[in-house]
Every structure is written in C-alpha cells, then in structure tokens.
Motif scaffolding. Structure first.
Motif, mmCIF file in Angstrom:
data_model
loop_
_atom_site.group_PDB
_atom_site.id
_atom_site.type_symbol
_atom_site.label_atom_id
_atom_site.label_comp_id
_atom_site.label_asym_id
_atom_site.label_seq_id
_atom_site.Cartn_x
_atom_site.Cartn_y
_atom_site.Cartn_z
ATOM 1 N N ALA A 258 0.838 -1.200 0.000
ATOM 2 C CA ALA A 258 0.000 0.000 0.000
ATOM 3 C C ALA A 258 0.871 1.248 0.000
ATOM 4 O O ALA A 258 1.989 1.262 0.540
ATOM 5 N N ARG A 259 0.331 2.320 -0.588
ATOM 6 C CA ARG A 259 1.096 3.552 -0.740
ATOM 7 C C ARG A 259 0.625 4.683 0.160
ATOM 8 O O ARG A 259 1.232 5.755 0.165
ATOM 9 N N ARG A 260 -0.460 4.468 0.916
ATOM 10 C CA ARG A 260 -1.039 5.556 1.708
ATOM 11 C C ARG A 260 -1.098 5.178 3.181
ATOM 12 O O ARG A 260 -1.117 3.992 3.546
ATOM 13 N N THR A 261 -1.162 6.170 4.054
ATOM 14 C CA THR A 261 -1.044 5.956 5.497
ATOM 15 C C THR A 261 -2.186 5.144 6.080
ATOM 16 O O THR A 261 -2.036 4.509 7.124
ATOM 17 N N GLN A 262 -3.368 5.163 5.431
ATOM 18 C CA GLN A 262 -4.504 4.381 5.900
ATOM 19 C C GLN A 262 -5.010 3.434 4.814
ATOM 20 O O GLN A 262 -6.193 3.136 4.743
ATOM 21 N N GLY A 263 -4.100 2.973 3.980
ATOM 22 C CA GLY A 263 -4.500 2.052 2.922
ATOM 23 C C GLY A 263 -5.158 2.781 1.766
ATOM 24 O O GLY A 263 -4.477 3.339 0.904
ATOM 25 N N GLN A 264 -6.502 2.791 1.767
ATOM 26 C CA GLN A 264 -7.236 3.499 0.719
ATOM 27 C C GLN A 264 -7.366 4.988 0.992
ATOM 28 O O GLN A 264 -7.866 5.734 0.143
ATOM 29 N N LEU A 265 -6.940 5.444 2.154
ATOM 30 C CA LEU A 265 -7.068 6.847 2.546
ATOM 31 C C LEU A 265 -5.750 7.353 3.110
ATOM 32 O O LEU A 265 -4.832 6.583 3.384
ATOM 33 N N GLY A 266 -5.669 8.669 3.299
ATOM 34 C CA GLY A 266 -4.515 9.247 3.963
ATOM 35 C C GLY A 266 -3.467 9.808 3.023
ATOM 36 O O GLY A 266 -3.604 9.785 1.795
ATOM 37 N N ASP A 267 -2.387 10.324 3.611
ATOM 38 C CA ASP A 267 -1.278 10.880 2.849
ATOM 39 C C ASP A 267 -0.436 9.769 2.213
ATOM 40 O O ASP A 267 -0.488 8.604 2.637
ATOM 41 N N ASP A 268 0.371 10.163 1.247
ATOM 42 C CA ASP A 268 1.258 9.203 0.598
ATOM 43 C C ASP A 268 2.439 8.872 1.510
ATOM 44 O O ASP A 268 3.063 9.764 2.103
ATOM 45 N N LEU A 269 2.748 7.584 1.619
ATOM 46 C CA LEU A 269 3.920 7.138 2.356
ATOM 47 C C LEU A 269 5.181 7.339 1.521
ATOM 48 O O LEU A 269 5.129 7.426 0.296
ATOM 49 N N PHE A 270 6.336 7.398 2.187
ATOM 50 C CA PHE A 270 7.606 7.482 1.471
ATOM 51 C C PHE A 270 8.054 6.114 0.959
ATOM 52 O O PHE A 270 8.842 6.024 0.021
ATOM 53 N N GLU A 271 7.543 5.051 1.599
ATOM 54 C CA GLU A 271 7.799 3.683 1.145
ATOM 55 C C GLU A 271 6.504 2.894 1.262
ATOM 56 O O GLU A 271 5.669 3.170 2.118
ATOM 57 N N GLN A 272 6.351 1.899 0.414
ATOM 58 C CA GLN A 272 5.155 1.067 0.465
ATOM 59 C C GLN A 272 5.200 0.134 1.677
ATOM 60 O O GLN A 272 6.269 -0.299 2.107
ATOM 61 N N ARG A 273 4.021 -0.165 2.192
ATOM 62 C CA ARG A 273 3.887 -1.065 3.330
ATOM 63 C C ARG A 273 2.694 -1.997 3.111
ATOM 64 O O ARG A 273 1.698 -1.605 2.500
#
Length: 405
Positions: A258-273
């Motif tokens: 996932a690329r965002r802090t809450q999966g489908q929602l939130g800000d973009d992460l610097f790395e995928q998780r």
C-alpha cells in the motif's frame, strides 16, 4: 457543475413525461450490496417503452453548523454543505446487467484541490452482473465489504458523523472486482459472503501503476433472519422490528504494498507497506431499540517511513485498534436519542506521533421522512492522551439537516 445541472434538469423533465410508464421492480430491485443508499422511496425513475433501460435519479445533501471548542484555542464555528451527492442507477438491455454512478460536489467530499492531484468527484462508478437473487458480481469503483458503519450510507447515520475508529481504520472505496453470495431470508437463519480483489490505493488513484493488490473478505450472519427494509444498512430501529434481529459480521483485508497511510485513505507514504485490517461488528434491533458494537484494527511491520531527502520528515501507517459502542431508542413521536462511546489506542511504534483517544457523543434526531429527511443535533467530547503524558479535551456542538430522495 454547470454541465451537470442542465443534464439533471433534463432528466427531471423526461421523468415527468414518462410518469404513465409502469416500472416493474420484480426482476430489478436494485439491491446493490456494495452501494447502500438509504432512500424512503425510489427517487425519480425512467424506463424506456421497450424496457431496454432503466434510470433512477437520487440526490441528497447535508447542511450543518458546528460550534467548536478545542482546548488551548479560541472558540470558533463552522458552517458548510458537508455532503452533496447525485446518484444514478438502473440497467441497460437486461435487468441482470446493472450500473450505479455516484458523484459528490461538497468541499468535504471532494477535498482540497492540489496541483497534480485528481479531483475526487467520482465516488462510485460500477457495473454489476446479477444472474440471480443470490449472486452478485461487480467491476469498478465502489465501497469494499468492510466495517458496518462504512458500508452504511452516511445518509443512514444516527449521529452527524461516523466514529473516530471508522475515520482511522476503515478500508473505504477502491477499484476492482467483487463477488457476493447473498442468502437473506425474512424469518430464518441467513448469511452472506462477500469478497473483493482491488488496487488497494483508494478512489480515483492514477499517480502510478500498481505492484500490489488488496484482498478483502467478509462474512455476515443473521441468526433470526434479515432485518426489515435492509435494516443492516441504516442505523437506528426506524422500522421498529417486531421481533429481535441480530447481525454478526467479520471482515479481513490484506493490502499488499500500500502507498497511503490508511491504505485506501490518507497521505502518501515514502515507502510502500503491507497492511492487515480486522473489522468485527454486531447489531441488535427490536421495537425501537438499537445497539451496535464494533472492533477495528490495523497492523503493519515497520509502519514509520522517512523522507530520503529529509530525515525529519516522516509519514506513518496508522496502526492500532479501537472499539465503538452505540445505543439508541426511537420514540413513537419519531424523536430518537442516541449515545456513543469510542476508545482508540494506537500501537506502540507510532505512539509518539498520535494520541490515544476516547470519544463521547450524545445526539437527538427528529425523523420527518425517515432517514431521507431528518434534523440532527449532536454534542461530542474528545479526550486525547499524548505520549508525553499531557492531555487535551476538545468538544463540539452541531446541528445538521439531511434531505434527499
């Protein structure tokens, strides 16, 4: 919006001219399980004379004013159109092939317009194939089979907003494929199984190609049969169930890369998780009483990500868990009193960045035309407990009018 309005007026005119057409709903009741929309009637309908297509038009809006008192800040108020939605649904060629489109126009729905970002007008754009009353397959963007409060339409809420746990742990809308197996019976044991394979990045994502998918599964059990008027899709017992009704559900999602802090929602992460979410729900309704409880959680390995160009700049997956408890009673006068208590605990690896929270809400709702036209008042208090031991109390008082067809 200027282009949408003339089309909407045209549809109204066509619907008025077609009022002598008999619309059959026997084969097409538009019970679209991924897109619940509370409505007292069926909106405005148009069916072609040769029955090759059907169109239903619905709208709703929420207008609200809020008095806000955050500790350490000057008191303020906020007045806004919180939600403004248009929905179109129907079938083309055959009632087994359905479609649903939902557009949003309020600032709180669309979000702040930023350079390089998509405008989030499209909420739902989905095509269904429903070969019989048990199976439903869909392709497109719509709600995932997640926690009960998110699956509910925001128009079917008792209080003016969903809980703090829904805000942080929900899995929301996504683009992909879904398959549902539905077994709803009025007076006997029922169950539903719902699955989805989706992108995992949320609605209207086009920033980059994907290298991961989200896998979602949900089971719903109704020991005493289905709720009246699909009562699992709206809060409160406005149907005044004559016999006790119960729903128990469990949902799980693994959102890979996932690329965002809450999966489908939130800000973009610097790395995928990769994230894992668990959602459990229980609903009981009987004779005007309604009780609901929910558990939600999200976990991820190494949730904190760091900007490679600035070590002080971080973005983290919001990991933790929470519980919601909600109780209400609807008087014969169609006034309803509601109470909700929520607890939210963040995981230790992000504890220094986010507080643990308790939320207390009480509400009074007057139903004029069920959930389709109602007046709502709410008082909410938030207790925040920070990593350094400090605490803060914030509260707000809100009045809201909801109307729609």
């Amino acid at each position: 919006m200027k282009k949408i309005l003339p089309l909407f007026l045209l549809f109204l005119g066509l619907a008025a001219q077609a009022q002598d057409i008999k619309v059959s709903t026997k084969d097409n009741d538009l019970k679209l399980p991924t897109l619940p929309y509370y409505n007292f009637g069926r909106g405005l309908g148009l069916t072609s004379p040769d029955s090759l297509f059907q169109l239903n038009i619905r709208f709703r809006m929420q207008n609200r004013v809020t008095y806000i008192q955050n500790e350490g800040e000057e008191a303020a108020y906020d007045g806004q159109v919180r939600r403004l939605r248009l929905r179109f649904d129907g079938y083309v060629g055959n009632p087994k092939f359905l479609y649903a489109l939902q557009l949003s126009f309020a600032p709180g729905d669309v979000g702040e317009i930023e350079e390089g970002e998509n405008i989030n007008i499209i909420r739902d754009a989905v095509v269904y194939y429903r070969p019989n009353k048990s199976w439903s397959f869909n392709f497109g963007q719509t709600k995932l089979p997640g926690n009960r409060q998110r699956v509910n339409s925001s128009g079917g809420l008792q209080l003016t907003d969903r809980s703090i746990n829904n805000a942080k742990f929900t899995i929301d809308r996504d683009f992909g494929f879904q398959a549902h197996y539905l077994n709803d019976y009025a007076e006997k044991f029922s169950y539903n199984v719902k699955t989805a394979v989706s992108t995992g990045e949320g609605r209207n994502w086009t920033k980059s190609n994907d290298n991961g998918v989200a896998l979602t599964g949900k089971v719903e059990i109704l020991p005493f049969g289905a709720f009246t008027k699909d009562g699992v899709y709206f809060e409160g017992d406005i149907a005044r169930e004559k016999k006790p009704k119960l729903m128990l559900s469990a949902a799980f999602q693994q959102n890979n890369h996932a690329r965002r802090t809450q999966g489908q929602l939130g800000d973009d992460l610097f790395e995928q998780r990769t994230m894992k979410s668990v959602m459990l729900d229980a609903i009981v309704k009987y004779n005007g009483w309604a009780a609901m409880s929910s558990y939600m959680s999200r976990t991820a390995n190494n949730p904190v990500t760091v900007n490679p160009e600035d070590a002080q700049d971080i973005k983290y997956v919001f990991t933790g868990s929470g519980m919601d408890y909600q109780l209400s009673y609807l008087f014969p006068t169609n006034y309803e009193i509601i109470g909700r208590f929520s607890t939210q605990k963040v995981n230790d690896d992000i504890r220094q960045y986010a507080p643990n929270t308790k939320q207390y809400s009480i509400g009074l709702t007057k139903y004029i035309w069920e959930h389709a036209f109602k007046l709502q008042g709410e008082l909410t208090l938030d207790d925040l407990n920070y990593f350094d031991g400090s605490t803060k109390q914030n509260w707000y008082l809100r009045f809201q009018v909801e109307i729609g067809i």
